[in-house]
Write a protein that holds these residues in place. Structure first.
Motif, PDB file in Angstrom:
ATOM      1  N   ILE A   1       0.819  -1.208   0.000  1.00  0.00           N
ATOM      2  CA  ILE A   1       0.000   0.000   0.000  1.00  0.00           C
ATOM      3  C   ILE A   1       0.853   1.258   0.000  1.00  0.00           C
ATOM      4  N   GLU A   2       1.819   1.346   0.935  1.00  0.00           N
ATOM      5  CA  GLU A   2       2.602   2.558   1.086  1.00  0.00           C
ATOM      6  C   GLU A   2       3.345   2.905  -0.193  1.00  0.00           C
ATOM      7  N   ARG A   3       4.037   1.925  -0.761  1.00  0.00           N
ATOM      8  CA  ARG A   3       4.829   2.183  -1.958  1.00  0.00           C
ATOM      9  C   ARG A   3       3.947   2.534  -3.140  1.00  0.00           C
ATOM     10  N   SER A   4       2.865   1.797  -3.335  1.00  0.00           N
ATOM     11  CA  SER A   4       2.003   2.022  -4.496  1.00  0.00           C
ATOM     12  C   SER A   4       1.351   3.390  -4.460  1.00  0.00           C
ATOM     13  N   VAL A   5       0.768   3.763  -3.331  1.00  0.00           N
ATOM     14  CA  VAL A   5       0.114   5.064  -3.221  1.00  0.00           C
ATOM     15  C   VAL A   5       1.132   6.175  -3.367  1.00  0.00           C
TER      16      VAL A   5
END
Length: 240
Positions: A198-202
């Motif tokens: 989640i963190e990297r993608s967003v």
């Protein structure tokens, strides 16, 4: 006008009757109202009579194929689209998402799994919904965002190309100006988390969004990072 019926109204565009019936029966068991169309012509007729909360769209259809129908739908409506296909190649999935599909599933699939995906898309669509009959335009600092056509124009009125993920994130900010949106909330309104954590993608999609809107992406004015919180659009948004 939309018929006064309880539950979400789903349109299945699928020429395989057995698949369409199995899926329709499962969705009805889950409290949804379902209509079925076997091709693009019937889909158009259904839209002329009803409003739908979501469309399940097969890629391989007689006549006009599902990718063409998806592209055409996106010029007229923001209704969520879940595409189904027997094709397993990643390029087909990417193409479907980039022309406006919200999710993509490969046959064979479980009707229960499709139902779960549909529920997720309906939750996403209910996140600060916009009227589909008369969608609003959002404006801030000279920028113009058109939810119906899914278009963005900069202060010079030049159109700015946007991916599906970038536009969904932008729309969430425009609907919630001055509010901190967590990464989890941003994930809920886009498919930014499909490719990884989640963190990297967003964060990757936010970086791309900033490059298109900010004079200096490393020192953003519009899209601020809130430490231990998420992101926030600081500009005042006008709805017209």
């Amino acid at each position: 006008m939309k018929n006064a019926r309880e539950g979400n109204v789903i349109l299945i565009v699928e020429d395989d009757y057995q698949i369409a019936k199995l899926l329709a029966d499962t969705l009805r068991e889950n409290g949804m109202t379902v209509e079925i169309a076997c091709d693009g012509s019937e889909m158009d007729s259904q839209f002329a009579r009803n409003e739908f909360d979501l469309v399940v769209l097969d890629v391989m259809l007689p006549g006009e194929d599902g990718l063409s129908l998806c592209r055409r739908l996106r010029t007229k409506t923001t209704v969520p689209i879940l595409m189904l296909t027997a094709l397993g190649h990643e390029i087909d999935r990417i193409l479907g998402i980039e022309i406006g599909a919200d999710d993509y599933m490969t046959k064979p699939f479980s009707a229960r799994e499709v139902t779960t995906r549909i529920r997720g898309l309906l939750r996403r669509a209910s996140y600060a919904p916009v009227s589909r009959e008369r969608p609003k335009l959002y404006r801030f600092e000279g920028w113009r965002i058109d939810p119906l056509r899914r278009q963005v124009h900069d202060p010079s009125n030049a159109r700015v190309p946007m991916t599906t993920h970038e536009f969904d994130l932008l729309l969430a900010f425009c609907r919630n100006p001055g509010c901190i949106l967590t990464r989890e909330e941003l994930l809920a309104v886009s498919h930014a988390g499909l490719a990884g954590p989640i963190e990297r993608s967003v964060d990757v999609h936010m970086s791309r969004l900033r490059k298109k809107f900010e004079k200096d992406a490393k020192d953003p004015v519009f899209f601020k990072t809130v430490r231990l919180g998420g992101y926030m659009l600081t500009a005042a948004v006008e709805v017209t």
